[in-house]
Each structure stands twice: as C-alpha cells, then as structure tokens.
Design an enzyme around this catalytic site. Structure first.
Site, PDB file in Angstrom:
ATOM      1  CG  LEU A   1      -1.821  -1.093   1.306  1.00  0.00           C
ATOM      2  CD1 LEU A   1      -2.846  -1.054   2.614  1.00  0.00           C
ATOM      3  CD2 LEU A   1      -2.558  -1.304   0.036  1.00  0.00           C
ATOM      4  CG  HIS A  29      -3.217   1.211  -2.194  1.00  0.00           C
ATOM      5  ND1 HIS A  29      -1.805   1.147  -2.633  1.00  0.00           N
ATOM      6  CD2 HIS A  29      -3.805   0.357  -2.982  1.00  0.00           C
ATOM      7  CE1 HIS A  29      -1.819  -0.054  -3.524  1.00  0.00           C
ATOM      8  NE2 HIS A  29      -2.881  -0.148  -3.973  1.00  0.00           N
TER       9      HIS A  29
END
Ligand code: PAF
Length: 290
Positions: free
Chosen positions: A31, A35
């Site tokens: 991530l 994100h």
C-alpha cells in the site's frame, strides 16, 4: 481494526456489521499514498471500510511478475489501522482458489481486448473473477477503485451493470508523486535511474496533450510525440501507446476532447501504465534534466 485471515472470519465480521453500510477497497497490498486516498474516499462513502489484500495469481500472465510482486503485509496492516480502516481481509490463496477451481467471469469485447487486454491475455478475466468473488464475500454497498487503472475500473463497472451486482463503484483520482509519476506498487522495483526514465511517461502524455490543445488532432501524431519522449531512454520498451474513445475503447484516427491517450511501457523490465484524457488539465511534470 480487525485482521480477517480467512473467509469464516470475514463472514462472522460481516454478520456483526449487517446493519452498517460497507465500502470495500480491493488491493494487492504494498500500500502507498494512492491506496490511502482510496481508503479516505471509502470512509466518506459508508459506515465502515474493508480493505482486501490479495495478490491474485490468475490475473498475472507472467509467473516472474507474480513472484516479484512486492508484498509488505505487516506495513499494510499498520497503514490500514492508522488510516481508520475497520477490517483488513487477507484471504489465503488456497481458500480463494481451492483445488478444482474452474469458474471465471469475463467481460468480452474491445473494453477487455484492447490496450492492457491485448498485451496481457487473461489479465482482465482474472481481475473481474477475483473482484466478483471479493464482492460476494464482503457484500459491500460501495467499492472504491483508482482512476490510474482506468481500463480496469471501466471493465468492472460493465460487469457490475451487466450482472446486476448491487455495488456502487466510485473511481477516485490518480495520485501522482511531486515529479508527475503516478503512484504504483511497482514503482519500488524501479532503481534510481529507472525512476528518472519513468518520468518520460507523464512528460510524453503531457506534451501530447499540449499539442492537442494547440490543434494537433491526428492520433498517430499524438502517439508519436509520446514515443519520441520515451524512446530517447535506453531500457525503455513501449508496450502500447494508443488513442481510443473512452466509452467503448474504439480506436480513433482524429482525436476529440475526452478521448483517452493511454500508454504502457517496460522500464528495465518493470511494467508501468499511465494515461491522460485529451483536453484535460495539464500534468505537473518535471522538465527533463540537461
Ligand atoms: O488493482 C488491483 O490492485 C487489482 O487488480 C485488484 C482490483 C485488487 C484485483 O486483484
């Protein structure tokens, strides 16, 4: 935040939240700030947010790409918890695809067979299959995807509509680094030099968009501008560069405002994609160093 490591745990969690609206952010992990922006958007769309982290083997057309896909689960769990996520679902591969698995979902036609679909056979079939499975499991009201993977988002929208899946899809804007490169989990695989080469991607798109604003509408010429910017760098291989209509991905010879100029490249073996909507706002890109 709860970490749900199998389907039973997810189902128990979902039953306990049956009265709440759920937004899901499907990811393959690793991530980054892109994100986190999807998570923030999801938080504004529903009572609770679930992030799924699953590196989906059936959407990789290249075993090496799958093996080298970055995996940072411990960091992802911390990032989700700090971002106010309510649950992170990390299903084991053997539960998602048990022995004997043989059911797939596919959106057919130009939406799936052009651009990334042409160069990654089976990729979008793998994406739509896993996304539908994740929706069946999480049962969200809303799902948030990034505009960076625009073709993916449009294909998923088509699937939801065609199969009457009661999930509202939200497409959140692409987040770019300060130098113009769109954030991607794959960026970590670029060395320092590769990263500099990668900047030719937004720079080329921006140049083509400026040429379009100055009256150049011939698709081939716009594509050439992108190629010129990319191919001065050794180690950059263009997978595709194309102008298509946004609603049906049909090729265009004379571009109009709102058409999609999309590019995919390999930089030192790392595949990157980027796009611009012609006539849209300029990208903030760094000029090439002398
Ligand atoms: O965009 C991604 O990260 C993946 O394609 C997705 C939607 C999580 C499906 O595996």
């Amino acid at each position: 935040m709860q970490t749900l490591r199998n389907i039973d745990e997810l189902r128990t969690w979902r039953a306990a939240h049956a009265q709440r609206t759920v937004a899901v952010v499907p990811t393959m992990g690793a991530l980054h700030a892109g994100h986190l922006s999807l998570i923030e958007r999801a938080r504004s769309e529903a009572d609770v947010v679930v992030v799924t982290v699953f590196v989906n083997p059936i959407q990789f057309d290249d075993a090496e790409d799958l093996e080298s896909y970055p995996q940072t689960l411990d960091d992802d769990i911390i990032a989700c918890s700090q971002a106010g996520v309510d649950a992170i679902f990390v299903p084991p591969r053997a539960e998602m695809y048990p022995n004997g698995y043989c059911t797939f979902t596919e959106v057919v036609g130009p939406l799936s067979s052009t651009l990334c679909g042409a160069s990654r056979p089976g990729h979008f079939r793998g994406v739509t299959t896993v996304v539908l499975k994740l929706f069946n499991l999480v049962q969200p009201q809303v799902a948030v995807f990034g505009e960076k993977d625009l073709q993916q988002a449009l294909i998923i929208q088509r699937m939801l509509s065609d199969l009457h899946v009661p999930v509202r899809l939200v497409v959140a804007p692409t987040i770019r680094d300060i130098d113009g490169l769109p954030l991607s989990s794959r960026n970590v695989r670029l060395g320092e030099e590769g990263r500099l080469k990668a900047l030719a991607l937004p720079r080329g798109l921006d140049k083509a968009n400026r040429a379009f604003a100055d009256g150049e509408t011939t698709s081939i010429k716009l594509v050439e501008i992108v190629y010129e910017e990319l191919l001065v760098h050794p180690g950059v291989e263009v997978d595709y560069a194309d102008v298509v209509q946004l609603h049906n991905f049909a090729d265009v010879t004379e571009a109009k405002a709102g058409d999609l100029l999309a590019v995919a490249v390999f930089i030192d073996g790392v595949r990157l994609i980027d796009h611009i909507l012609l006539g849209g706002p300029a990208l903030a890109v760094v000029p090439e160093a002398d």
